[in-house]
Write a protein that holds these residues in place. Structure first.
Motif, mmCIF file in Angstrom:
data_model
loop_
_atom_site.group_PDB
_atom_site.id
_atom_site.type_symbol
_atom_site.label_atom_id
_atom_site.label_comp_id
_atom_site.label_asym_id
_atom_site.label_seq_id
_atom_site.Cartn_x
_atom_site.Cartn_y
_atom_site.Cartn_z
ATOM 1 N N SER A 44 0.838 -1.202 0.000
ATOM 2 C CA SER A 44 0.000 0.000 0.000
ATOM 3 C C SER A 44 0.874 1.254 0.000
ATOM 4 O O SER A 44 1.987 1.262 0.542
ATOM 5 C CB SER A 44 -0.929 0.019 1.219
ATOM 6 O OG SER A 44 -0.197 0.287 2.397
ATOM 7 N N ARG A 45 0.341 2.285 -0.596
ATOM 8 C CA ARG A 45 1.047 3.574 -0.629
ATOM 9 C C ARG A 45 1.294 4.087 0.791
ATOM 10 O O ARG A 45 2.365 4.623 1.093
ATOM 11 C CB ARG A 45 0.199 4.575 -1.425
ATOM 12 C CG ARG A 45 0.796 5.942 -1.539
ATOM 13 C CD ARG A 45 -0.104 6.831 -2.365
ATOM 14 N NE ARG A 45 0.501 8.118 -2.584
ATOM 15 C CZ ARG A 45 0.102 8.975 -3.499
ATOM 16 N NH1 ARG A 45 -0.904 8.675 -4.301
ATOM 17 N NH2 ARG A 45 0.696 10.132 -3.635
ATOM 18 N N GLU A 46 0.303 3.926 1.652
ATOM 19 C CA GLU A 46 0.437 4.390 3.030
ATOM 20 C C GLU A 46 1.637 3.732 3.714
ATOM 21 O O GLU A 46 2.466 4.416 4.321
ATOM 22 C CB GLU A 46 -0.845 4.091 3.811
ATOM 23 C CG GLU A 46 -0.766 4.490 5.265
ATOM 24 C CD GLU A 46 -1.994 4.106 6.060
ATOM 25 O OE1 GLU A 46 -2.263 4.789 7.057
ATOM 26 O OE2 GLU A 46 -2.671 3.123 5.707
ATOM 27 N N TYR A 120 -9.433 -2.510 -10.736
ATOM 28 C CA TYR A 120 -8.999 -3.502 -9.747
ATOM 29 C C TYR A 120 -7.878 -2.975 -8.857
ATOM 30 O O TYR A 120 -7.912 -3.122 -7.640
ATOM 31 C CB TYR A 120 -8.551 -4.760 -10.490
ATOM 32 C CG TYR A 120 -8.053 -5.873 -9.615
ATOM 33 C CD1 TYR A 120 -8.871 -6.476 -8.666
ATOM 34 C CD2 TYR A 120 -6.756 -6.351 -9.742
ATOM 35 C CE1 TYR A 120 -8.419 -7.509 -7.876
ATOM 36 C CE2 TYR A 120 -6.291 -7.383 -8.956
ATOM 37 C CZ TYR A 120 -7.124 -7.963 -8.025
ATOM 38 O OH TYR A 120 -6.669 -8.982 -7.250
ATOM 39 N N ASN A 121 -6.870 -2.351 -9.476
ATOM 40 C CA ASN A 121 -5.719 -1.891 -8.714
ATOM 41 C C ASN A 121 -5.048 -0.774 -9.498
ATOM 42 O O ASN A 121 -4.840 -0.909 -10.700
ATOM 43 C CB ASN A 121 -4.751 -3.055 -8.489
ATOM 44 C CG ASN A 121 -3.721 -2.759 -7.435
ATOM 45 O OD1 ASN A 121 -2.783 -2.007 -7.682
ATOM 46 N ND2 ASN A 121 -3.872 -3.359 -6.258
ATOM 47 N N GLY A 123 -1.809 2.233 -9.222
ATOM 48 C CA GLY A 123 -0.649 2.693 -8.464
ATOM 49 C C GLY A 123 0.533 2.937 -9.368
ATOM 50 O O GLY A 123 0.390 3.390 -10.505
ATOM 51 N N TYR A 145 0.314 0.345 -4.536
ATOM 52 C CA TYR A 145 -1.058 0.677 -4.899
ATOM 53 C C TYR A 145 -1.567 1.834 -4.055
ATOM 54 O O TYR A 145 -1.210 1.999 -2.900
ATOM 55 C CB TYR A 145 -1.978 -0.538 -4.832
ATOM 56 C CG TYR A 145 -2.044 -1.247 -3.498
ATOM 57 C CD1 TYR A 145 -2.968 -0.864 -2.529
ATOM 58 C CD2 TYR A 145 -1.207 -2.317 -3.220
ATOM 59 C CE1 TYR A 145 -3.041 -1.521 -1.318
ATOM 60 C CE2 TYR A 145 -1.275 -2.987 -2.005
ATOM 61 C CZ TYR A 145 -2.192 -2.582 -1.063
ATOM 62 O OH TYR A 145 -2.263 -3.233 0.146
ATOM 63 N N ASP A 146 -2.412 2.676 -4.691
ATOM 64 C CA ASP A 146 -2.847 3.928 -4.073
ATOM 65 C C ASP A 146 -3.904 3.753 -2.988
ATOM 66 O O ASP A 146 -3.892 4.461 -1.991
ATOM 67 C CB ASP A 146 -3.388 4.882 -5.149
ATOM 68 C CG ASP A 146 -2.281 5.435 -6.026
ATOM 69 O OD1 ASP A 146 -1.116 5.490 -5.576
ATOM 70 O OD2 ASP A 146 -2.577 5.810 -7.174
ATOM 71 N N SER A 147 -4.828 2.849 -3.168
ATOM 72 C CA SER A 147 -5.937 2.698 -2.243
ATOM 73 C C SER A 147 -5.487 1.990 -0.970
ATOM 74 O O SER A 147 -4.600 1.139 -0.993
ATOM 75 C CB SER A 147 -7.048 1.874 -2.905
ATOM 76 O OG SER A 147 -8.094 1.658 -1.995
ATOM 77 N N GLU A 148 -6.119 2.348 0.131
ATOM 78 C CA GLU A 148 -5.859 1.612 1.361
ATOM 79 C C GLU A 148 -6.657 0.314 1.389
ATOM 80 O O GLU A 148 -6.400 -0.551 2.204
ATOM 81 C CB GLU A 148 -6.206 2.479 2.571
ATOM 82 C CG GLU A 148 -5.273 3.665 2.706
ATOM 83 C CD GLU A 148 -5.618 4.542 3.881
ATOM 84 O OE1 GLU A 148 -6.313 4.079 4.809
ATOM 85 O OE2 GLU A 148 -5.191 5.705 3.881
ATOM 86 N N MET A 149 -7.588 0.194 0.477
ATOM 87 C CA MET A 149 -8.438 -0.994 0.392
ATOM 88 C C MET A 149 -8.151 -1.706 -0.922
ATOM 89 O O MET A 149 -7.987 -1.071 -1.957
ATOM 90 C CB MET A 149 -9.916 -0.591 0.416
ATOM 91 C CG MET A 149 -10.329 0.236 1.596
ATOM 92 S SD MET A 149 -10.673 -0.720 3.063
ATOM 93 C CE MET A 149 -12.017 -1.732 2.552
ATOM 94 N N ILE A 150 -8.074 -3.027 -0.865
ATOM 95 C CA ILE A 150 -7.959 -3.826 -2.082
ATOM 96 C C ILE A 150 -8.984 -4.947 -1.988
ATOM 97 O O ILE A 150 -9.461 -5.268 -0.900
ATOM 98 C CB ILE A 150 -6.536 -4.406 -2.282
ATOM 99 C CG1 ILE A 150 -6.138 -5.318 -1.126
ATOM 100 C CG2 ILE A 150 -5.526 -3.291 -2.486
ATOM 101 C CD1 ILE A 150 -4.878 -6.112 -1.392
#
Length: 158
Positions: A44-46, A120-121, A123, A145-150
């Motif tokens: 994750s990006r975070e 889907y993903n 980043g 990947y940008d989202s905190e959720m996948i």
């Protein structure tokens, strides 16, 4: 043609072959893009920005990539889907001696056989690529990947 132009053309070819192998589900070919001592991460990006090591997937050799392919094709039960990758042109961060550091934005769409396509993903790849006698190979590939959720299952390589 200058060295930087040649390098860019080689990188474009590498990335186009890479996403073609993934999109065409040529799973046995996927590990051949990597050096034997490679690192492949999906993170994750975070976590990446905070310097936290936790990754959704983390493999530390070509043999581990081969194990993943075996799992995908032989042992993991999942609802099959197709992937389609869209990538940006490679941005060369550095190119010194035999090592090239590259950033490439990506978007992956997923299509289940009986559903509409969905994002889907999304980043960026942060890659270290090595010039070898067999051409360019990924020494490390980080899919940030940008989202905190996948989605609840990440089966295929990004």
């Amino acid at each position: 043609m200058s060295r930087s132009s040649e390098t860019l053309m080689e990188l474009i070819e590498l990335y186009n072959r890479y996403i073609s192998v993934l999109d065409c589900e040529e799973w046995d070919s996927w590990p051949e893009f990597f050096t034997d001592d490679c690192v492949y991460k999906v993170q994750s990006r975070e976590n990446y920005e905070k310097g936290l090591p936790l990754s959704t997937l983390w493999f530390e050799s070509k043999n581990m990539l081969k194990d993943r392919i075996y799992a995908i094709s032989q042992t993991i039960f999942h609802d099959p889907y197709y992937q389609r990758h869209i990538i940006s042109l490679p941005h060369i961060i550095s190119d010194e001696d035999e090592t090239i550091n590259v950033e490439v934005n990506y978007a992956v769409f997923r299509t289940k056989r009986d559903e509409f396509s969905e994002v889907y993903n999304v980043g960026r790849y942060l890659d270290t690529i090595i010039r070898t006698d067999d051409g360019l190979k990924f020494q490390s590939k980080s899919c940030i990947y940008d989202s905190e959720m996948i989605p609840n299952s990440l089966i295929y390589p990004i």
